[in-house]
Motif scaffolding. Sequence first.
Motif, mmCIF file in Angstrom:
data_model
loop_
_atom_site.group_PDB
_atom_site.id
_atom_site.type_symbol
_atom_site.label_atom_id
_atom_site.label_comp_id
_atom_site.label_asym_id
_atom_site.label_seq_id
_atom_site.Cartn_x
_atom_site.Cartn_y
_atom_site.Cartn_z
ATOM 1 N N LEU A 1 -55.154 45.012 32.553
ATOM 2 C CA LEU A 1 -55.088 43.765 33.433
ATOM 3 C C LEU A 1 -56.344 44.122 34.228
ATOM 4 N N ALA A 2 -56.737 45.429 34.748
ATOM 5 C CA ALA A 2 -57.908 45.728 35.379
ATOM 6 C C ALA A 2 -59.222 45.540 34.752
ATOM 7 N N ASP B 1 -56.286 48.566 41.465
ATOM 8 C CA ASP B 1 -57.685 48.451 40.985
ATOM 9 C C ASP B 1 -58.573 47.435 41.990
ATOM 10 N N TYR C 1 -47.475 43.866 42.026
ATOM 11 C CA TYR C 1 -48.790 43.868 41.895
ATOM 12 C C TYR C 1 -49.008 43.156 40.610
ATOM 13 N N LEU C 2 -48.201 43.859 39.245
ATOM 14 C CA LEU C 2 -48.681 43.536 37.970
ATOM 15 C C LEU C 2 -48.348 41.998 37.875
ATOM 16 N N SER D 1 -59.005 43.903 40.657
ATOM 17 C CA SER D 1 -57.640 43.270 40.723
ATOM 18 C C SER D 1 -57.291 42.687 42.030
ATOM 19 N N LEU E 1 -50.641 39.506 39.626
ATOM 20 C CA LEU E 1 -51.877 39.510 39.142
ATOM 21 C C LEU E 1 -51.747 38.663 37.574
ATOM 22 N N ALA F 1 -59.504 41.897 34.587
ATOM 23 C CA ALA F 1 -60.317 41.417 36.045
ATOM 24 C C ALA F 1 -61.987 41.841 36.156
ATOM 25 N N MET G 1 -56.206 34.852 34.779
ATOM 26 C CA MET G 1 -55.654 35.788 34.195
ATOM 27 C C MET G 1 -54.499 35.254 33.122
ATOM 28 N N TYR H 1 -58.823 53.086 36.327
ATOM 29 C CA TYR H 1 -59.562 51.871 36.785
ATOM 30 C C TYR H 1 -60.861 52.009 36.926
ATOM 31 N N LEU I 1 -56.514 39.125 43.394
ATOM 32 C CA LEU I 1 -55.239 38.760 44.188
ATOM 33 C C LEU I 1 -55.421 38.291 45.540
#
Length: 457
Positions: free
Chosen positions: A19-20, A62, A92-93, A65, A96, A23, A102, A382, A69
């Motif tokens: 995911l980072a 990160d 967090y995840l 990210s 995100l 982003a 995303m 990251y 957010l």
Amino acid sequence: MESANGLPVAVIGAGPVGLAAAAHLLERGLEPVIFEAGPAAGAAIEQWRHIRLFSPWRFNIDAASVRLLEQSGWESPRPTALPYGRELIDNYLTPLAAMPVMATRLRTGARVSAVTRVGLDKTHVRDRDTTPFLVRVEHADGETRDHVVAAVIDASGTWSTRNPLGTAGLPAIGEDTAANRISSPLPDVKGRDRTSFAGRRILVVGAGHSAANTLINLADLSKDKPNTRILWAVRSGSAEKVYGGGDADGLPARGQLGARLRRLVEAGSIELHTRFGIVGLKTLDSGVSVESVDGRTLDVDVIVPCTGFRPDLEILRELRLNLDPAVEAPTELGPLIDPEFHSCGTVPPHGAKVLAHPEKDFYIVGMKSYGRAPTFLLATGYEQVRSVAAALAGDRQAADTVHLELPETGVCSTDAATSCDVPATVINEEADSGCCASPEPAFLGFPTGLAHGRSGN
């Protein structure tokens, strides 16, 4: 990337590093498409949501990210708090992954089965660098589809491929047939998986922090179920490396873990068996008999395999890769992370240049980039993907200047002049850093790489 304008960048895996990567690609004006085999982002972490991390939040989130957010009013957790796996997912995840930019690019239930070049296997070289990639994906609807992309970032991790219980890198004889007696690597022994462990004879195999966590949780379980018997097998002659740096550890939670484990062993709550390299498993009506190299046997009900992980390279067979022969990391990264000499805090910053392969615009990042080395930290991943996104966007200067600040790992080398004792905060990869170039490197830092994720020395 210039030859593939309009095509997305495939990101394999929607864990923290995947995911980072997405982003950072978005910030660079590049279009990611994220393929996640599980039902949601962070599916691998879901398997160990009950485990608390050693590193505080500030090393686990990160920057790109966070910037994404914060557009929704998200508030960052307290930087010094130590999150559980469930908090990493829930706080967090999941938020995100739910961000509109995303969510529209995330494909869950999408398992990548192969990566290659359109129309080219690995033996063809003509026009290879300008030919788009083909990513074959098994989707949740049962269909298998090919996706054409400009570049590929493999952040799929290593959770699905644990190391075997046997010695020499091979499964112990009988390991496959005893599969129903072998748990997941980090079972929730006090919660979700309690009934599988309460009142049983349990053998934990491994000399790392995963083993330590499980052993301590089992000791807590045995307070309520005193007929629970806890056995611990390691290949080395003692468990000193697992006990670690104690009060001197740069990550206090990790030092406390080792100290508590030592007390439990000394009190007899945990039965430690050293020099116990496993060669065979014999399935019995009442459990499984585990045999060591020297002929000793242990009869148990359940085995917990805290033996570490290795990368699944099968999906990359049609790509041209340069991998370190020892740890199966990218060739330039391998010597920097070799667990024979490095702990997680002594690995220097690195990015796209170190992670590059002969296959242009293909990168392995995150835990999978470390191959069999167990010294990975999220903060490292990251910085990897920040650099990779810059490289794919054509910003070579940003890609080559890497930044990283990690906690010291506790008991450091006595040679204060060693350049890796304290991680550098900025390194230009175009320059020769000379880090750890000594022909006879000494052990550096608390030997996390030796202690974490290995069933052996």
